[in-house]
Write an enzyme that holds these catalytic residues in place. Sequence first.
Site, PDB file in Angstrom:
ATOM      1  N   CYS A  57       1.044   4.159   4.903  1.00 30.93           N
ATOM      2  CA  CYS A  57       0.940   2.720   4.801  1.00 30.93           C
ATOM      3  C   CYS A  57       2.186   2.020   4.272  1.00 30.93           C
ATOM      4  O   CYS A  57       3.184   1.964   4.981  1.00 30.93           O
ATOM      5  CB  CYS A  57      -0.292   2.346   3.988  1.00 30.93           C
ATOM      6  SG  CYS A  57      -0.904   0.706   4.408  1.00 30.93           S
ATOM      7  N   HIS A  87      -5.227   5.791   4.832  1.00 32.65           N
ATOM      8  CA  HIS A  87      -5.489   6.162   3.429  1.00 32.65           C
ATOM      9  C   HIS A  87      -6.775   6.982   3.400  1.00 32.65           C
ATOM     10  O   HIS A  87      -7.362   7.307   4.401  1.00 32.65           O
ATOM     11  CB  HIS A  87      -5.739   4.905   2.603  1.00 32.65           C
ATOM     12  CG  HIS A  87      -4.573   4.014   2.409  1.00 32.65           C
ATOM     13  ND1 HIS A  87      -3.560   4.293   1.535  1.00 32.65           N
ATOM     14  CD2 HIS A  87      -4.278   2.797   2.944  1.00 32.65           C
ATOM     15  CE1 HIS A  87      -2.682   3.295   1.553  1.00 32.65           C
ATOM     16  NE2 HIS A  87      -3.106   2.381   2.398  1.00 32.65           N
TER      17      HIS A  87
HETATM   18  N1  GLN Z   1       1.557  -4.080   1.441  1.00 31.61           N
HETATM   19  C1  GLN Z   1       1.454  -3.530   2.759  1.00 31.61           C
HETATM   20  C2  GLN Z   1       0.560  -4.374   3.669  1.00 31.61           C
HETATM   21  O1  GLN Z   1      -0.175  -5.118   3.216  1.00 31.61           O
HETATM   22  C3  GLN Z   1       0.944  -2.100   2.693  1.00 31.61           C
HETATM   23  C4  GLN Z   1      -0.440  -2.013   2.131  1.00 31.61           C
HETATM   24  C5  GLN Z   1      -0.866  -0.575   1.818  1.00 31.61           C
HETATM   25  O2  GLN Z   1      -0.074   0.319   1.502  1.00 31.61           O
HETATM   26  N2  GLN Z   1      -2.172  -0.337   1.857  1.00 31.61           N
HETATM   27  O3  GLN Z   1       0.593  -4.230   4.839  1.00 31.61           O
END
Ligand code: GLN
Length: 249
Positions: free
Chosen positions: A93, A194
């Site tokens: 992510c 995740h």
């Molecule tokens: N901040 C990034 C987004 O919102 C990644 C979010 C995350 O790692 N879950 O896309």
Amino acid sequence: MKITVGHLFPDYLNIYADRGNIAVLTRRAAWRGHELEVEAIGAGDALRPGAHDLYYIGGGQDREQELIAPALAAHGETLREAVSCGTALLAVCGGYQLLGRSYRDQSGGELPGVGLFPLQTVAGERRMIGDVLLECELEPGERRTLAGFENHAGRTFLDEGAEPLGRVLAGFGNDGESGYEGCRAGRAIGTYLHGPLLPRNPWLADWLLAEALAHRTGKTLTLEPLPDELESKAHEVSAGRARARGGRF
Ligand code: GLN
């Protein structure tokens, strides 16, 4: 055998228990008699090309990404060289986004990326949240599913000819439109999934361990299979939730 892992910015990029992926790699290596040596790498740490068999970076909110993006980008040349020389890598992510060329976050700030993956990311209005199911083919003819959870504002656009990690069977994926998720560059894997990802997808954990061992030994090694009853159940539950959710938007 000892497998060395460089865990990039563990104190900043570690949401949704992404750190759990390291625990799974450590345990599955130990069950085969191998030892995982994990080194935390942050802003001031020197990165030595070839010193690690596997790099790992987790996810994080825009705020954490803003804090570390310049320091991570400063490691860019070494990371790109290491991966081009066969070091394995898993990026999740927010970490995945920063291994592309850039991430324009929700405040409109342009965060520099490492440029390891041929892609860039732009945050959209609406967050893409929920269970996800992918179909992957990391090895020709070996189709497998990956199940996980996504929560991101970023829309990731792969360059023409770039290899996605998998085809979206349920969920949003890279941008909610292309029907693809993640990116693969040799032994480097980037994904929005995740969960943490690896406890419910043990085949990918073993794929990464085998690639890391191949980097260390120069030989392709096969890991003896493990029973994985609980892991398979966790995969089915996660996949079931994703299927029940069905398509996108
Ligand atoms: N901040 C990034 C987004 O919102 C990644 C979010 C995350 O790692 N879950 O896309």
